[in-house]
Structures are given as C-alpha cells and as structure tokens.
Scaffold this motif. Structure first.
Motif, PDB file in Angstrom:
ATOM      1  N   LEU A  55     -27.747   4.772  18.238  1.00 28.93           N
ATOM      2  CA  LEU A  55     -26.835   4.654  19.226  1.00 28.93           C
ATOM      3  C   LEU A  55     -25.336   4.624  18.536  1.00 28.93           C
ATOM      4  O   LEU A  55     -25.553   4.617  17.328  1.00 28.93           O
ATOM      5  CB  LEU A  55     -26.701   3.414  20.192  1.00 28.93           C
ATOM      6  CG  LEU A  55     -27.860   3.204  20.970  1.00 28.93           C
ATOM      7  CD1 LEU A  55     -28.123   1.798  21.259  1.00 28.93           C
ATOM      8  CD2 LEU A  55     -28.089   4.030  22.031  1.00 28.93           C
ATOM      9  N   PRO A  56     -24.430   5.170  19.038  1.00 25.73           N
ATOM     10  CA  PRO A  56     -22.936   5.220  18.481  1.00 25.73           C
ATOM     11  C   PRO A  56     -22.235   3.964  18.026  1.00 25.73           C
ATOM     12  O   PRO A  56     -21.117   3.584  18.413  1.00 25.73           O
ATOM     13  CB  PRO A  56     -22.223   5.969  19.362  1.00 25.73           C
ATOM     14  CG  PRO A  56     -22.675   5.825  20.775  1.00 25.73           C
ATOM     15  CD  PRO A  56     -24.380   5.522  20.395  1.00 25.73           C
ATOM     16  N   THR A  57     -23.186   3.124  17.466  1.00 26.73           N
ATOM     17  CA  THR A  57     -22.732   1.856  16.667  1.00 26.73           C
ATOM     18  C   THR A  57     -23.304   1.670  15.263  1.00 26.73           C
ATOM     19  O   THR A  57     -24.217   2.127  15.137  1.00 26.73           O
ATOM     20  CB  THR A  57     -23.150   0.740  17.523  1.00 26.73           C
ATOM     21  OG1 THR A  57     -24.482   0.288  17.319  1.00 26.73           O
ATOM     22  CG2 THR A  57     -22.581   0.722  18.990  1.00 26.73           C
ATOM     23  N   LYS A  58     -22.455   1.065  14.337  1.00 22.20           N
ATOM     24  CA  LYS A  58     -22.855   1.021  13.255  1.00 22.20           C
ATOM     25  C   LYS A  58     -23.950  -0.009  12.904  1.00 22.20           C
ATOM     26  O   LYS A  58     -24.849  -0.134  11.897  1.00 22.20           O
ATOM     27  CB  LYS A  58     -21.902   0.434  12.141  1.00 22.20           C
ATOM     28  CG  LYS A  58     -21.480  -0.952  12.237  1.00 22.20           C
ATOM     29  CD  LYS A  58     -20.112  -1.198  11.238  1.00 22.20           C
ATOM     30  CE  LYS A  58     -19.753  -2.545  11.507  1.00 22.20           C
ATOM     31  NZ  LYS A  58     -18.940  -3.080  10.242  1.00 22.20           N
ATOM     32  N   ASP A  91     -13.119   6.419  16.840  1.00 23.28           N
ATOM     33  CA  ASP A  91     -14.240   5.715  17.707  1.00 23.28           C
ATOM     34  C   ASP A  91     -15.068   6.812  18.089  1.00 23.28           C
ATOM     35  O   ASP A  91     -16.131   6.876  18.974  1.00 23.28           O
ATOM     36  CB  ASP A  91     -13.558   4.913  18.859  1.00 23.28           C
ATOM     37  CG  ASP A  91     -13.182   5.758  20.155  1.00 23.28           C
ATOM     38  OD1 ASP A  91     -12.665   7.048  19.750  1.00 23.28           O
ATOM     39  OD2 ASP A  91     -13.055   5.276  20.908  1.00 23.28           O
ATOM     40  N   ILE A  92     -14.971   8.183  17.737  1.00 21.13           N
ATOM     41  CA  ILE A  92     -15.688   9.501  17.893  1.00 21.13           C
ATOM     42  C   ILE A  92     -17.029   9.273  17.123  1.00 21.13           C
ATOM     43  O   ILE A  92     -16.828   9.203  15.802  1.00 21.13           O
ATOM     44  CB  ILE A  92     -14.678  10.675  17.593  1.00 21.13           C
ATOM     45  CG1 ILE A  92     -13.823  10.436  18.384  1.00 21.13           C
ATOM     46  CG2 ILE A  92     -15.665  11.952  18.017  1.00 21.13           C
ATOM     47  CD1 ILE A  92     -13.638  10.559  19.860  1.00 21.13           C
ATOM     48  N   TRP A  93     -18.091   9.559  17.732  1.00 20.08           N
ATOM     49  CA  TRP A  93     -19.461   9.773  17.166  1.00 20.08           C
ATOM     50  C   TRP A  93     -19.759  11.136  17.445  1.00 20.08           C
ATOM     51  O   TRP A  93     -19.886  11.517  18.604  1.00 20.08           O
ATOM     52  CB  TRP A  93     -20.266   8.591  17.711  1.00 20.08           C
ATOM     53  CG  TRP A  93     -20.015   7.324  16.975  1.00 20.08           C
ATOM     54  CD1 TRP A  93     -18.783   6.649  17.389  1.00 20.08           C
ATOM     55  CD2 TRP A  93     -20.759   6.613  15.699  1.00 20.08           C
ATOM     56  NE1 TRP A  93     -19.033   5.496  16.580  1.00 20.08           N
ATOM     57  CE2 TRP A  93     -19.875   5.247  15.839  1.00 20.08           C
ATOM     58  CE3 TRP A  93     -21.704   6.424  15.181  1.00 20.08           C
ATOM     59  CZ2 TRP A  93     -20.507   4.263  14.889  1.00 20.08           C
ATOM     60  CZ3 TRP A  93     -22.275   5.848  14.376  1.00 20.08           C
ATOM     61  CH2 TRP A  93     -21.744   4.643  14.086  1.00 20.08           C
ATOM     62  N   ALA A 103     -17.904  10.217  13.325  1.00 20.37           N
ATOM     63  CA  ALA A 103     -16.935  11.306  12.942  1.00 20.37           C
ATOM     64  C   ALA A 103     -16.131  11.175  11.707  1.00 20.37           C
ATOM     65  O   ALA A 103     -15.800  12.162  10.863  1.00 20.37           O
ATOM     66  CB  ALA A 103     -16.094  11.855  13.990  1.00 20.37           C
ATOM     67  N   VAL A 104     -16.016  10.024  11.207  1.00 23.47           N
ATOM     68  CA  VAL A 104     -14.895   9.526  10.356  1.00 23.47           C
ATOM     69  C   VAL A 104     -15.634  10.040   8.883  1.00 23.47           C
ATOM     70  O   VAL A 104     -14.734  10.718   8.017  1.00 23.47           O
ATOM     71  CB  VAL A 104     -14.842   7.776  10.088  1.00 23.47           C
ATOM     72  CG1 VAL A 104     -14.276   7.493   8.776  1.00 23.47           C
ATOM     73  CG2 VAL A 104     -14.115   7.368  11.061  1.00 23.47           C
ATOM     74  N   TYR A 105     -16.609  10.587   8.760  1.00 28.01           N
ATOM     75  CA  TYR A 105     -17.264  11.065   7.604  1.00 28.01           C
ATOM     76  C   TYR A 105     -17.678  12.475   7.503  1.00 28.01           C
ATOM     77  O   TYR A 105     -18.299  13.074   6.685  1.00 28.01           O
ATOM     78  CB  TYR A 105     -18.805  10.312   7.410  1.00 28.01           C
ATOM     79  CG  TYR A 105     -18.559   8.988   7.164  1.00 28.01           C
ATOM     80  CD1 TYR A 105     -17.885   8.236   6.089  1.00 28.01           C
ATOM     81  CD2 TYR A 105     -18.797   8.138   8.285  1.00 28.01           C
ATOM     82  CE1 TYR A 105     -17.633   6.909   6.189  1.00 28.01           C
ATOM     83  CE2 TYR A 105     -18.595   6.611   8.070  1.00 28.01           C
ATOM     84  CZ  TYR A 105     -18.115   6.037   7.156  1.00 28.01           C
ATOM     85  OH  TYR A 105     -17.957   4.817   6.953  1.00 28.01           O
ATOM     86  N   PHE A 106     -17.123  13.533   8.618  1.00 23.49           N
ATOM     87  CA  PHE A 106     -17.228  14.754   8.628  1.00 23.49           C
ATOM     88  C   PHE A 106     -15.772  15.505   8.347  1.00 23.49           C
ATOM     89  O   PHE A 106     -14.878  14.862   8.811  1.00 23.49           O
ATOM     90  CB  PHE A 106     -17.732  15.192  10.033  1.00 23.49           C
ATOM     91  CG  PHE A 106     -19.210  14.628  10.235  1.00 23.49           C
ATOM     92  CD1 PHE A 106     -20.416  15.441   9.755  1.00 23.49           C
ATOM     93  CD2 PHE A 106     -19.545  13.430  10.702  1.00 23.49           C
ATOM     94  CE1 PHE A 106     -21.461  15.179   9.936  1.00 23.49           C
ATOM     95  CE2 PHE A 106     -20.888  12.844  10.779  1.00 23.49           C
ATOM     96  CZ  PHE A 106     -21.806  13.856  10.491  1.00 23.49           C
ATOM     97  N   LYS A 107     -16.019  16.841   7.784  1.00 21.76           N
ATOM     98  CA  LYS A 107     -14.860  17.635   7.525  1.00 21.76           C
ATOM     99  C   LYS A 107     -14.351  18.052   8.970  1.00 21.76           C
ATOM    100  O   LYS A 107     -15.118  18.065   9.963  1.00 21.76           O
ATOM    101  CB  LYS A 107     -15.320  18.680   6.730  1.00 21.76           C
ATOM    102  CG  LYS A 107     -15.766  18.390   5.487  1.00 21.76           C
ATOM    103  CD  LYS A 107     -16.101  19.640   4.403  1.00 21.76           C
ATOM    104  CE  LYS A 107     -16.679  19.200   2.929  1.00 21.76           C
ATOM    105  NZ  LYS A 107     -16.843  20.293   2.291  1.00 21.76           N
ATOM    106  N   GLY A 108     -12.917  18.394   8.920  1.00 22.58           N
ATOM    107  CA  GLY A 108     -12.440  18.932  10.091  1.00 22.58           C
ATOM    108  C   GLY A 108     -11.691  17.560  10.942  1.00 22.58           C
ATOM    109  O   GLY A 108     -11.096  16.677  10.333  1.00 22.58           O
ATOM    110  N   ASP A 109     -11.377  17.920  12.123  1.00 19.90           N
ATOM    111  CA  ASP A 109     -10.275  16.995  12.849  1.00 19.90           C
ATOM    112  C   ASP A 109     -11.289  15.596  13.263  1.00 19.90           C
ATOM    113  O   ASP A 109     -12.452  15.750  12.801  1.00 19.90           O
ATOM    114  CB  ASP A 109      -9.897  17.934  13.966  1.00 19.90           C
ATOM    115  CG  ASP A 109     -10.795  18.195  15.055  1.00 19.90           C
ATOM    116  OD1 ASP A 109     -11.949  17.719  15.111  1.00 19.90           O
ATOM    117  OD2 ASP A 109     -10.300  18.990  15.782  1.00 19.90           O
ATOM    118  N   GLN A 110     -10.671  14.874  14.168  1.00 20.94           N
ATOM    119  CA  GLN A 110     -11.300  13.767  14.611  1.00 20.94           C
ATOM    120  C   GLN A 110     -12.623  13.772  15.348  1.00 20.94           C
ATOM    121  O   GLN A 110     -13.143  12.893  15.606  1.00 20.94           O
ATOM    122  CB  GLN A 110     -10.161  12.940  15.445  1.00 20.94           C
ATOM    123  CG  GLN A 110     -10.026  13.624  16.916  1.00 20.94           C
ATOM    124  CD  GLN A 110      -8.560  13.631  17.114  1.00 20.94           C
ATOM    125  OE1 GLN A 110      -7.634  13.632  16.479  1.00 20.94           O
ATOM    126  NE2 GLN A 110      -8.270  13.487  18.524  1.00 20.94           N
TER     127      GLN A 110
END
Length: 120
Positions: A55-58, A91-93, A103-110
């Motif tokens: 799910l989209p939570t750590k 808060d984007i997954w 999404a914090v860990y991917f290249k590109g925008d938010q």
C-alpha cells in the motif's frame, strides 16, 4: 480505457442491488490498489534503491526493492503517506503491478514524470 478488476465489478454490482439508486453515489471510495498491467504504462527510474510496498505507506508490507538507475514499468500515481527524504517532501506514490513506491525516490518531477491523468 481503464479496466476495473473483477472483484470491484462484483462488489459494485452487489452494491447497486442492495443500495437504492439515490444513495449509491454516496458509497465510500476504495483505497488505491495495484493496477492491471493491461493499462497504460510508463517508464520510471529510481535514483537510489527504493522499496515497493503493498500500500502507499512506508509501514505497509514490503514486496521488493527496485535498483537505482534501472528502468521499471509503472502504471499510475496516487496520494499516500507523506515522505520526506533528501530535502524533498511528497505524498505521491507510484503504482506498479503489485505495489507502490514513494515518488520521492524517482527521477523527474513530483510524479516521477507520470502525467496528471495517470492517477490510480
């Protein structure tokens, strides 16, 4: 066109039968779920190793790790738990066939360069 998983279709049909037509629109929305590989896909590249969660939570169940610099197929993005790391807060997954990664860990925008229309 987005495909709706059979479970959701069955639940929707049952809900339509049990709930009067005027109340059906008030039914709660289900949380985001991994998507079908038959949908539109996009290429994303993490800039460091990143975990895929159910799910989209750590704190959600760990499924896999994506290696930094490799290309992966993503299907959508959704709002989830807010993550702050390396000076970025988001808060984007990103949605994959089986789970989600921040999404914090991917290249590109938010949105890791996924279009706004690719929301799960």
């Amino acid at each position: 066109m987005r495909r709706i998983p059979a479970v959701i279709t069955t639940c929707a049909a049952t809900l339509a039968f049990l709930v009067p037509a005027g109340l059906a629109a008030a039914a709660p929305v289900a949380p985001a779920a991994p998507v079908s590989p038959a949908e539109q896909s996009y290429t994303v590249v993490p800039y460091e190793n990143v975990k895929v969660r159910k799910l989209p939570t750590k704190d959600s169940a760990y499924l896999a790790t994506l290696a930094a610099g490799q290309s992966y197929t993503a299907y959508c993005w959704t709002h989830g738990q807010t993550i702050t790391d390396h000076g970025y807060t988001n808060d984007i997954w990103i949605g994959f066939a089986d789970g989600f990664s921040s999404a914090v860990y991917f290249k590109g925008d938010q949105y890791a360069n996924l279009p706004a229309s690719a929301q799960c």
